[in-house]
Scaffold this motif. Structure first.
Motif, mmCIF file in Angstrom:
data_model
loop_
_atom_site.group_PDB
_atom_site.id
_atom_site.type_symbol
_atom_site.label_atom_id
_atom_site.label_comp_id
_atom_site.label_asym_id
_atom_site.label_seq_id
_atom_site.Cartn_x
_atom_site.Cartn_y
_atom_site.Cartn_z
ATOM 1 N N GLY A 179 -5.191 -2.641 -39.570
ATOM 2 C CA GLY A 179 -6.243 -2.371 -38.604
ATOM 3 C C GLY A 179 -5.894 -1.233 -37.671
ATOM 4 O O GLY A 179 -4.805 -1.216 -37.092
ATOM 5 N N ARG A 180 -6.821 -0.256 -37.556
ATOM 6 C CA ARG A 180 -6.535 0.936 -36.744
ATOM 7 C C ARG A 180 -6.440 0.607 -35.262
ATOM 8 O O ARG A 180 -5.651 1.214 -34.530
ATOM 9 C CB ARG A 180 -7.623 1.995 -36.981
ATOM 10 C CG ARG A 180 -7.499 2.782 -38.277
ATOM 11 C CD ARG A 180 -8.326 2.179 -39.378
ATOM 12 N NE ARG A 180 -8.197 2.879 -40.661
ATOM 13 C CZ ARG A 180 -9.239 3.082 -41.459
ATOM 14 N NH1 ARG A 180 -10.450 2.719 -41.089
ATOM 15 N NH2 ARG A 180 -9.056 3.653 -42.632
ATOM 16 N N LYS A 181 -7.241 -0.352 -34.791
ATOM 17 C CA LYS A 181 -7.199 -0.688 -33.367
ATOM 18 C C LYS A 181 -5.842 -1.289 -32.997
ATOM 19 O O LYS A 181 -5.257 -0.925 -31.962
ATOM 20 C CB LYS A 181 -8.321 -1.670 -33.036
ATOM 21 C CG LYS A 181 -8.381 -2.060 -31.562
ATOM 22 C CD LYS A 181 -9.591 -2.947 -31.280
ATOM 23 C CE LYS A 181 -9.681 -3.330 -29.811
ATOM 24 N NZ LYS A 181 -10.898 -4.115 -29.518
ATOM 25 N N LYS A 182 -5.320 -2.190 -33.831
ATOM 26 C CA LYS A 182 -4.011 -2.789 -33.556
ATOM 27 C C LYS A 182 -2.933 -1.707 -33.497
ATOM 28 O O LYS A 182 -2.056 -1.715 -32.619
ATOM 29 C CB LYS A 182 -3.663 -3.801 -34.645
ATOM 30 C CG LYS A 182 -4.510 -5.057 -34.669
ATOM 31 C CD LYS A 182 -3.956 -6.037 -35.690
ATOM 32 C CE LYS A 182 -4.846 -7.272 -35.816
ATOM 33 N NZ LYS A 182 -6.115 -6.975 -36.496
ATOM 34 N N GLU A 195 -12.481 -2.811 -34.566
ATOM 35 C CA GLU A 195 -11.419 -2.820 -35.565
ATOM 36 C C GLU A 195 -11.963 -2.275 -36.887
ATOM 37 O O GLU A 195 -13.145 -2.462 -37.211
ATOM 38 C CB GLU A 195 -10.895 -4.252 -35.750
ATOM 39 C CG GLU A 195 -9.679 -4.361 -36.672
ATOM 40 C CD GLU A 195 -8.499 -3.552 -36.157
ATOM 41 O OE1 GLU A 195 -8.488 -2.324 -36.408
ATOM 42 O OE2 GLU A 195 -7.608 -4.136 -35.520
ATOM 43 N N SER A 196 -11.140 -1.570 -37.624
ATOM 44 C CA SER A 196 -11.515 -1.090 -38.957
ATOM 45 C C SER A 196 -10.264 -0.987 -39.797
ATOM 46 O O SER A 196 -9.165 -0.803 -39.273
ATOM 47 C CB SER A 196 -12.219 0.273 -38.876
ATOM 48 O OG SER A 196 -11.329 1.274 -38.397
ATOM 49 N N ARG A 197 -10.437 -1.108 -41.110
ATOM 50 C CA ARG A 197 -9.304 -0.992 -42.025
ATOM 51 C C ARG A 197 -9.818 -0.584 -43.394
ATOM 52 O O ARG A 197 -11.020 -0.626 -43.661
ATOM 53 C CB ARG A 197 -8.526 -2.312 -42.101
ATOM 54 C CG ARG A 197 -9.372 -3.494 -42.498
ATOM 55 C CD ARG A 197 -8.519 -4.749 -42.698
ATOM 56 N NE ARG A 197 -7.723 -5.079 -41.549
ATOM 57 C CZ ARG A 197 -8.153 -5.824 -40.524
ATOM 58 N NH1 ARG A 197 -9.402 -6.275 -40.517
ATOM 59 N NH2 ARG A 197 -7.367 -6.097 -39.518
#
Length: 530
Positions: free
Chosen positions: A89-92, A203-205
């Motif tokens: 996840g890019r946000k994490k 969030e995105s992945r």
């Protein structure tokens, strides 16, 4: 030749679409601190090179390592950081990267030696490596394809904003506080960006992420460090035939060759070599490396020109860089309009030639050149950069499917950082070698123990001259003359690199983009064939 068709991405959720510009603002704030740190450091170089308590007494090679410790770790980890963002996840990844960057900044601010500064700069780079690719990957996932060029233009303009704010902020801080304040300023910005990101960014992945490649990361970092160390050492010794220099450079090249072979054979490479089969993608990413090779090397010596030769303060030096930043802010968001009118190839070729001309102009600067001429040079340099970075970033990001945005962003930034690190190493070594050769004839009156130290850089010469009083004053003019000659030689090397970049874009980048409907028809046809 046009950018390859990509599969249609899933529709962006309406709630995300509505707040896409606010999300872009948060991403730009995160990007700001990564770029801000380097632009602040540019005006602090001279201060850090002065003896304690004012600075750390860093030598020119230590200053190069303070910059390159950041760029090499950053470049070496970018692609794996992009893959990790695609996977978990890019946000994490963004939040974790910001936290590490903030901690590294606080530690760097309280460094007690050049070695500690280099180590903590590397820690900052670890955090930054997870921030940079994720910002562009999130951008590609919250904007529709039609809005992506405009959003990327605004994103690229954020770099110009950081370039503007950094030197001025650094100059103000150095005028009122100790040198470490240029790093401590990152901490409140990190805290603000962290809070806004938790609130706004979705969030995105990647639904089919690649696997992280630890051995590939180690090989790339070790190879680059050995190569850059050898180049910097050659400049420090003013002798590239020294066995240590040749052995280190050779070992670096061998490790990098092993990295390429390993990546081609790996089923989960750090860098997917298949991306480079696309000539447009390869050309665009190579040009980014060439641009930053030339620019980072020139920026390194321009600070010494304005402060050591011209006598400007860090704040005044920051203000002198305003035209460069203003040009990027003005032109980066509008570069797509020029591309729509005359095409990517014509835009970027013309911009590369403008950039080459501005680098060549540094070879004409003297100790008494009217300062407004330097301002004109900086403005055109920024305009050229804006018309290179925005079109090439669009080409790179749209060459791959949206779910691979992290990989494309990481590759783009990796090549930029590697190009910049090699530029500082190679052009910094050219500067060191030329300066040492130019000043050696004037150091004969110094005690034997001081001659080698005085020949390291203009700051070392002027520092020793200040301690010697009347005897030392005779060294000031020769030091200025030797530095100006070295700067002229280095600028011409940078000009040659920029001209090489102009040839690459003229030959390989596409011309005018096709109308949206024609491109959509081609995508439909490609999907039908599959």
């Amino acid at each position: 030749m046009t950018t390859p068709a990509v599969p249609t991405a899933p529709r962006i959720p309406e709630a995300v679409h509505r707040r896409r510009w606010a999300i872009l603002g948060v991403l730009m704030l995160s990007l700001l601190i990564v770029v801000l740190d380097n632009s602040i450091l540019n005006v602090a170089i001279k201060t850090i090179s002065t003896p304690a308590p004012t600075g750390l007494g860093a030598t020119q090679s230590e200053l190069e390592w303070a910059i390159n410790a950041y760029t090499l770790v950053f470049a070496g980890l970018l692609f794996s950081a992009g893959l990790l963002g695609d996977r978990i996840g890019r946000k994490k990844v963004l939040l974790g990267g910001l936290a590490v960057f903030g901690i590294g900044s606080a530690l760097a601010a309280h460094s007690g030696s050049p070695a500690q500064l280099i180590a903590f700069r590397a820690l900052m780079a670890l955090g930054a490596a997870f921030v940079m690719p994720a910002t562009l990957a999130v951008l590609m996932n919250v904007f529709d394809r039609e809005e992506q060029p405009k959003a990327i233009g605004v994103w690229a303009g954020g770099v110009g904003l950081a370039i503007a704010i950094g030197p001025i902020t650094g100059g103000l801080l150095l005028g009122h506080f100790w040198w470490g304040s240029v790093f401590l300023i990152n901490v409140p910005i990190v805290l603000l960006a962290f809070g806004l990101m938790v609130w706004l960014v979705p969030e995105s992945r990647d639904p089919k992420p690649g696997r992280v490649d630890p051995l590939g990361v180690v090989l790339s970092v070790v190879g680059l460090v050995l190569l850059v160390y050898g180049i910097i050492k050659g400049g420090e010794l003013a002798d590239f035939t020294d066995p240590t220099v040749l052995t280190t450079i050779g070992a670096g090249l061998a490790v990098l060759a092993a990295f390429v072979v390993f990546e081609k054979r790996s089923d989960h490479p750090s860098v997917d070599m298949d991306y480079f089969k696309n000539r447009v993608f390869s050309a665009a990413i190579s040009v980014i490396a060439l641009v930053f090779f030339a620019l980072m090397g020139v920026t390194f010596f321009s600070v010494f020109y304005t402060q050591s030769v011209r006598g400007y303060s860090p704040l005044q030096t920051g203000l002198l860089l305003l035209p460069l930043a203003a040009a990027q802010l003005i032109f980066a968001p509008r570069a797509r309009l020029v591309v729509d009118r005359i095409g990517i190839r014509a835009t970027t070729t013309a911009a590369m030639l403008v950039l080459a001309a501005t680098l060549a102009a540094f070879a004409t600067l003297d100790a008494d050149t009217p300062i407004w001429l330097l301002e004109v040079v900086f403005f055109f340099m920024g305009a050229g950069m804006a018309h290179i970075m925005t079109p090439t970033s669009v080409v790179i990001m749209q060459a791959l499917p949206r779910e691979k945005a992290g990989s494309a962003s990481a590759l783009s930034n990796t090549f930029r950082q590697v190009g910049g690190a090699l530029g500082i190493a190679v052009l910094g070594s050219v500067l060191s070698t030329s300066y040492r050769n130019g000043i050696e004839g004037s150091l004969g009156t110094l005690p034997a123990g001081l001659r080698d130290t005085a020949g390291e850089s203009i700051e070392a010469t002027l520092g020793i001259a200040a301690k010697l009083g009347d005897q030392g004053r005779a060294l000031v003019v020769p030091a200025h003359d030797a530095f100006l000659h070295a700067m002229h030689v280095t600028a011409l090397w940078g000009t040659g690199v920029a001209l090489l970049g102009a040839i690459v874009v003229a030959v390989f980048l596409p011309g005018r983009p096709k109308p949206a409907q024609e491109e959509a028809d081609e995508e439909d046809l490609a999907r039908a064939k599959r």
